[in-house]
Design a protein around this motif. Structure first.
Motif, PDB file in Angstrom:
ATOM      1  N   LYS A 144       9.433  10.174   3.159  1.00  0.00           N
ATOM      2  CA  LYS A 144      10.413  10.521   1.935  1.00  0.00           C
ATOM      3  C   LYS A 144      10.841  12.118   2.156  1.00  0.00           C
ATOM      4  O   LYS A 144      11.722  11.930   1.502  1.00  0.00           O
ATOM      5  CB  LYS A 144       9.527  10.927   0.490  1.00  0.00           C
ATOM      6  CG  LYS A 144      10.081  10.924  -1.005  1.00  0.00           C
ATOM      7  CD  LYS A 144       9.437  11.219  -2.096  1.00  0.00           C
ATOM      8  CE  LYS A 144      10.391  11.536  -3.401  1.00  0.00           C
ATOM      9  NZ  LYS A 144       9.760  10.653  -4.693  1.00  0.00           N
ATOM     10  N   GLN A 202      14.275  13.395   2.184  1.00  0.00           N
ATOM     11  CA  GLN A 202      14.975  14.857   1.813  1.00  0.00           C
ATOM     12  C   GLN A 202      15.648  16.027   2.383  1.00  0.00           C
ATOM     13  O   GLN A 202      16.408  16.078   2.164  1.00  0.00           O
ATOM     14  CB  GLN A 202      13.646  15.126   0.162  1.00  0.00           C
ATOM     15  CG  GLN A 202      13.390  14.693  -0.086  1.00  0.00           C
ATOM     16  CD  GLN A 202      11.998  14.353  -0.924  1.00  0.00           C
ATOM     17  OE1 GLN A 202      11.334  15.257  -0.542  1.00  0.00           O
ATOM     18  NE2 GLN A 202      12.161  13.870  -2.132  1.00  0.00           N
ATOM     19  N   ALA A 219       7.272  16.120  -0.342  1.00  0.00           N
ATOM     20  CA  ALA A 219       8.842  16.339  -1.250  1.00  0.00           C
ATOM     21  C   ALA A 219       9.163  17.917  -0.677  1.00  0.00           C
ATOM     22  O   ALA A 219       8.172  18.857  -0.898  1.00  0.00           O
ATOM     23  CB  ALA A 219       8.850  16.122  -2.666  1.00  0.00           C
ATOM     24  N   VAL A 226      12.334  19.378  -2.256  1.00  0.00           N
ATOM     25  CA  VAL A 226      13.614  19.555  -3.110  1.00  0.00           C
ATOM     26  C   VAL A 226      14.199  21.010  -3.576  1.00  0.00           C
ATOM     27  O   VAL A 226      13.613  21.875  -3.706  1.00  0.00           O
ATOM     28  CB  VAL A 226      12.748  18.821  -4.252  1.00  0.00           C
ATOM     29  CG1 VAL A 226      12.162  17.342  -4.243  1.00  0.00           C
ATOM     30  CG2 VAL A 226      11.720  19.570  -4.672  1.00  0.00           C
TER      31      VAL A 226
END
Length: 96
Positions: free
Chosen positions: A4, A8, A84, A86
Motif C-alpha cells: 500500500k 501511495q 502508508a 499520505v
C-alpha cells in the motif's frame, strides 16, 4: 515497505511529475527515501500520530513537507515497516 505504501509513493511521484516536472519528482522521491533509510539508525525519530487510534496501534509518523509517512518498529525482528504515505492535508486516519 508494505504494498500500500509503495502504491501511495508511486501515485505521489506520478502526480508531481505531471503537475511539475520529472526533476522535482525525483528530488521529492530522494528526500522521502533518505528519511525512510534514516529510520535504520534512528527508528523512533518520527512523531506520535495526532489520532489516538493510530497511537494505540503503535504507529510513528515522519512529516515530509505535505506528506506523512506512517510506520511501525518491530523490536523483536529489528525492522521498520512503512505502512502508508499520505497527504497530511487530507483526513488520513482511514487511509492507513
Amino acid at each position: 515497505m508494505a504494498d500500500k505504501a509503495n502504491d501511495q509513493l508511486y501515485d505521489i511521484i506520478n502526480y508531481i511529475t505531471e503537475d511539475s516536472s520529472v526533476d522535482i519528482a525525483i528530488n521529492y522521491f530522494n528526500m522521502i527515501e533518505k528519511a525512510i533509510m534514516g529510520l535504520e539508525d534512528f527508528s523512533y525519530k518520527g512523531s506520535t500520530p495526532h489520532y489516538s487510534i493510530l497511537k494505540k496501534q503503535g504507529y510513528c509518523v515522519l512529516i515530509m513537507e505535505k506528506h506523512l509517512v506512517f510506520y511501525k518498529v518491530n523490536e523483536e525482528e529489528k525492522v521498520v515497516i512503512i505502512y502508508a504515505i499520505v497527504d497530511g492535508r487530507r483526513e488520513y486516519k482511514n487511509l492507513i
